[in-house]
Design a protein around this motif. Sequence first.
Motif, mmCIF file in Angstrom:
data_model
loop_
_atom_site.group_PDB
_atom_site.id
_atom_site.type_symbol
_atom_site.label_atom_id
_atom_site.label_comp_id
_atom_site.label_asym_id
_atom_site.label_seq_id
_atom_site.Cartn_x
_atom_site.Cartn_y
_atom_site.Cartn_z
ATOM 1 N N SER A 185 38.481 46.887 145.099
ATOM 2 C CA SER A 185 38.353 46.011 146.422
ATOM 3 C C SER A 185 39.195 44.828 146.383
ATOM 4 O O SER A 185 39.665 44.153 147.279
ATOM 5 C CB SER A 185 37.069 45.339 146.468
ATOM 6 O OG SER A 185 36.704 44.298 145.517
ATOM 7 N N ALA A 186 39.754 44.696 145.202
ATOM 8 C CA ALA A 186 40.915 43.557 145.118
ATOM 9 C C ALA A 186 42.365 43.775 145.584
ATOM 10 O O ALA A 186 42.648 44.994 145.965
ATOM 11 C CB ALA A 186 41.312 43.305 143.570
ATOM 12 N N LYS A 187 42.903 42.769 146.392
ATOM 13 C CA LYS A 187 44.257 43.029 147.047
ATOM 14 C C LYS A 187 45.190 42.420 146.242
ATOM 15 O O LYS A 187 45.195 41.221 145.931
ATOM 16 C CB LYS A 187 43.959 42.660 148.436
ATOM 17 C CG LYS A 187 42.908 43.421 149.541
ATOM 18 C CD LYS A 187 43.289 42.716 150.690
ATOM 19 C CE LYS A 187 42.322 43.875 151.809
ATOM 20 N NZ LYS A 187 42.433 43.443 153.040
ATOM 21 N N ARG A 188 46.382 43.041 146.175
ATOM 22 C CA ARG A 188 47.573 42.504 145.297
ATOM 23 C C ARG A 188 48.758 42.595 146.167
ATOM 24 O O ARG A 188 48.862 43.573 147.021
ATOM 25 C CB ARG A 188 47.533 43.006 143.759
ATOM 26 C CG ARG A 188 46.519 42.552 142.919
ATOM 27 C CD ARG A 188 46.471 41.049 142.526
ATOM 28 N NE ARG A 188 45.385 40.567 141.660
ATOM 29 C CZ ARG A 188 44.178 40.412 142.056
ATOM 30 N NH1 ARG A 188 43.901 40.481 143.307
ATOM 31 N NH2 ARG A 188 43.454 40.274 140.998
ATOM 32 N N ASP A 189 49.669 41.746 146.130
ATOM 33 C CA ASP A 189 50.917 41.753 146.506
ATOM 34 C C ASP A 189 52.078 42.524 145.808
ATOM 35 O O ASP A 189 52.440 41.926 144.497
ATOM 36 C CB ASP A 189 51.529 40.332 146.757
ATOM 37 C CG ASP A 189 52.823 40.025 147.491
ATOM 38 O OD1 ASP A 189 53.501 41.008 147.187
ATOM 39 O OD2 ASP A 189 52.957 39.279 148.289
ATOM 40 N N PHE A 190 52.421 43.942 146.098
ATOM 41 C CA PHE A 190 53.328 44.691 144.879
ATOM 42 C C PHE A 190 54.714 44.733 145.460
ATOM 43 O O PHE A 190 55.028 44.709 146.627
ATOM 44 C CB PHE A 190 52.749 46.028 144.997
ATOM 45 C CG PHE A 190 51.550 46.225 144.060
ATOM 46 C CD1 PHE A 190 51.537 46.417 142.722
ATOM 47 C CD2 PHE A 190 50.230 46.119 144.622
ATOM 48 C CE1 PHE A 190 50.197 46.697 142.197
ATOM 49 C CE2 PHE A 190 48.826 46.095 144.111
ATOM 50 C CZ PHE A 190 48.853 46.381 142.879
ATOM 51 N N THR A 191 55.604 44.445 144.337
ATOM 52 C CA THR A 191 57.279 44.370 144.894
ATOM 53 C C THR A 191 57.724 45.482 143.857
ATOM 54 O O THR A 191 57.364 45.519 142.539
ATOM 55 C CB THR A 191 57.597 43.410 144.580
ATOM 56 O OG1 THR A 191 57.116 42.344 145.574
ATOM 57 C CG2 THR A 191 59.363 43.256 145.044
ATOM 58 N N ASP A 192 58.825 46.315 144.269
ATOM 59 C CA ASP A 192 59.351 47.095 143.333
ATOM 60 C C ASP A 192 60.126 46.219 142.213
ATOM 61 O O ASP A 192 60.917 45.167 142.576
ATOM 62 C CB ASP A 192 60.464 47.869 143.857
ATOM 63 C CG ASP A 192 61.174 48.889 143.103
ATOM 64 O OD1 ASP A 192 61.896 48.660 142.058
ATOM 65 O OD2 ASP A 192 60.785 50.032 143.444
ATOM 66 N N VAL A 193 60.254 46.635 140.777
ATOM 67 C CA VAL A 193 60.671 45.653 139.865
ATOM 68 C C VAL A 193 62.285 45.361 140.052
ATOM 69 O O VAL A 193 62.870 44.379 139.721
ATOM 70 C CB VAL A 193 60.304 46.236 138.559
ATOM 71 C CG1 VAL A 193 61.006 47.857 138.188
ATOM 72 C CG2 VAL A 193 60.626 45.324 137.320
ATOM 73 N N ARG A 194 62.794 46.453 140.518
ATOM 74 C CA ARG A 194 64.299 46.210 140.969
ATOM 75 C C ARG A 194 64.533 45.140 141.924
ATOM 76 O O ARG A 194 65.524 44.710 141.852
ATOM 77 C CB ARG A 194 65.085 47.647 141.391
ATOM 78 C CG ARG A 194 64.972 48.740 140.091
ATOM 79 C CD ARG A 194 64.920 50.106 140.585
ATOM 80 N NE ARG A 194 63.565 50.440 141.066
ATOM 81 C CZ ARG A 194 63.305 51.707 140.983
ATOM 82 N NH1 ARG A 194 64.073 52.785 140.853
ATOM 83 N NH2 ARG A 194 62.050 52.102 141.370
ATOM 84 N N ASP A 195 63.920 44.984 142.792
ATOM 85 C CA ASP A 195 63.726 43.726 143.854
ATOM 86 C C ASP A 195 63.582 42.520 142.931
ATOM 87 O O ASP A 195 64.171 41.429 143.176
ATOM 88 C CB ASP A 195 62.985 43.941 144.993
ATOM 89 C CG ASP A 195 63.425 45.021 145.870
ATOM 90 O OD1 ASP A 195 64.571 45.325 145.984
ATOM 91 O OD2 ASP A 195 62.363 45.676 146.493
ATOM 92 N N ILE A 196 62.522 42.713 141.997
ATOM 93 C CA ILE A 196 62.034 41.301 141.218
ATOM 94 C C ILE A 196 63.439 40.778 140.682
ATOM 95 O O ILE A 196 63.666 39.668 140.477
ATOM 96 C CB ILE A 196 60.977 41.682 140.537
ATOM 97 C CG1 ILE A 196 59.662 41.935 141.080
ATOM 98 C CG2 ILE A 196 60.554 40.533 139.506
ATOM 99 C CD1 ILE A 196 58.682 40.884 141.608
ATOM 100 N N VAL A 197 64.006 41.718 139.838
ATOM 101 C CA VAL A 197 65.184 41.126 139.122
ATOM 102 C C VAL A 197 66.240 40.684 139.703
ATOM 103 O O VAL A 197 66.982 39.791 139.366
ATOM 104 C CB VAL A 197 65.651 42.388 138.065
ATOM 105 C CG1 VAL A 197 64.473 42.733 136.914
ATOM 106 C CG2 VAL A 197 66.267 43.393 138.619
ATOM 107 N N ARG A 198 66.415 41.017 140.927
ATOM 108 C CA ARG A 198 67.448 40.759 141.782
ATOM 109 C C ARG A 198 67.244 39.283 142.111
ATOM 110 O O ARG A 198 68.199 38.251 142.073
ATOM 111 C CB ARG A 198 67.665 41.349 142.883
ATOM 112 C CG ARG A 198 68.475 42.714 142.875
ATOM 113 C CD ARG A 198 68.524 43.836 144.043
ATOM 114 N NE ARG A 198 68.905 43.207 145.314
ATOM 115 C CZ ARG A 198 68.238 43.212 146.562
ATOM 116 N NH1 ARG A 198 67.287 44.204 146.336
ATOM 117 N NH2 ARG A 198 68.643 42.718 147.275
#
Length: 284
Positions: free
Chosen positions: A206-219
């Motif tokens: 039931s948890a909701k999380r905010d996911f981002t591609d790691v390649r965008d994170i490092v930018r």
Amino acid sequence: MKALVIGAAGFVGGYLVEHLKKDWKWEVFATKLEQETVQMEKIVCLDLDILDRKAVEHVLFEIEPDYIFHLAAQSSVALSWKNPDLTLDVNIKGCVHILEAVRKMQKKVRILLVGSSEEYGQIKGEAVTEESFVYPKNLYAVTKVCQNMLGKVYVDAYQMEIVMVRAFNHIGPKQSSVFVISDFCRQVAEIEAEKKEAVIKVGNLSAKRDFTDVRDIVRAYALLIQRGKAGETYNVGSGEACSIAEILEKILRLSKKTIQIEIDPAKLRPADVSVIKADIRKLK
Ligand code: A2R
Ligand code: GDD
């Protein structure tokens, strides 16, 4: 520019090193734990345990970087319940060792401290801004709140150039199956390879999380270390939250097998924040 990535053998480290080399053309140095292996070409990678204060000083004085990305951590929330000592030591004491070593250097160095969305521990469901109250709900989150505060103390007391980020969940190839999406995908792959019965073991769906591609994170990290304001904290996420149940459904839909879902009590945590979603206006 000379950049040092501390904790480079981890999930984010590999992508960050590649990005800094390829897209920024910086001279990149990296550190890893002695027992870890990395496949990185054309960079100097040194062994470093950040719990060893003298070794941290030695490496930093030797390299004299312009930028330091501090990624090294005990990064698992689940493990922090099982090994609080290690989590506190690595994430707090290890960070102090790095900040102290930089303080002693005769050089202006910009540092990026990577914190976590878990610091907010928000339960109401709205997007969290950097000004939102922090209410950590687990040991890992406490250490990251502490790291953020340490960063601020060193900026205020010693005018050091430290930028803090709160990273929301990230995903991508090569992530450890300690984390949810990698875990689910690995299980499905094992089922498809007939190495495991057709039952997927899951935790809190039931948890909701905010996911981002790691390649965008490092930018984002590379931009923030250059343009972020010292002493400020920036959320790094997508601004959207998705339930773990939805993600599971998507993964199962990609498989040709009929797979049963089973809640594994060992995967349920003593406490789990219900929704974590980023407000990313400051980053933008
Ligand atoms: O725990 P290990 O064996 O996977 O090694 C991790 C390493 N590490 C250390 N490095 C130096 N000295 C230590 N005492 C020490 N303890 C652990 O830091 C791992 O190779 C690296 C962290 O990478 P990951 O666990 O893969 O985390 P990820 O997803 O790359 O996240 C990077 C940063 C962390 O500060 C997270 O707390 C934050 O982003 O979300
Ligand atoms: N790992 C895991 N395995 N988590 C599960 C499972 C499962 O089978 N089933 C449900 N979950 C739920 C967890 O209870 C949690 O609510 C959510 O999925 C995400 O868990 P993880 O993928 O383990 O990540 P995390 O949110 O605890 O921590 C990660 O993100 C943080 C940023 O928010 C790590 O990368 C941290 O280092 C990072 O700071």
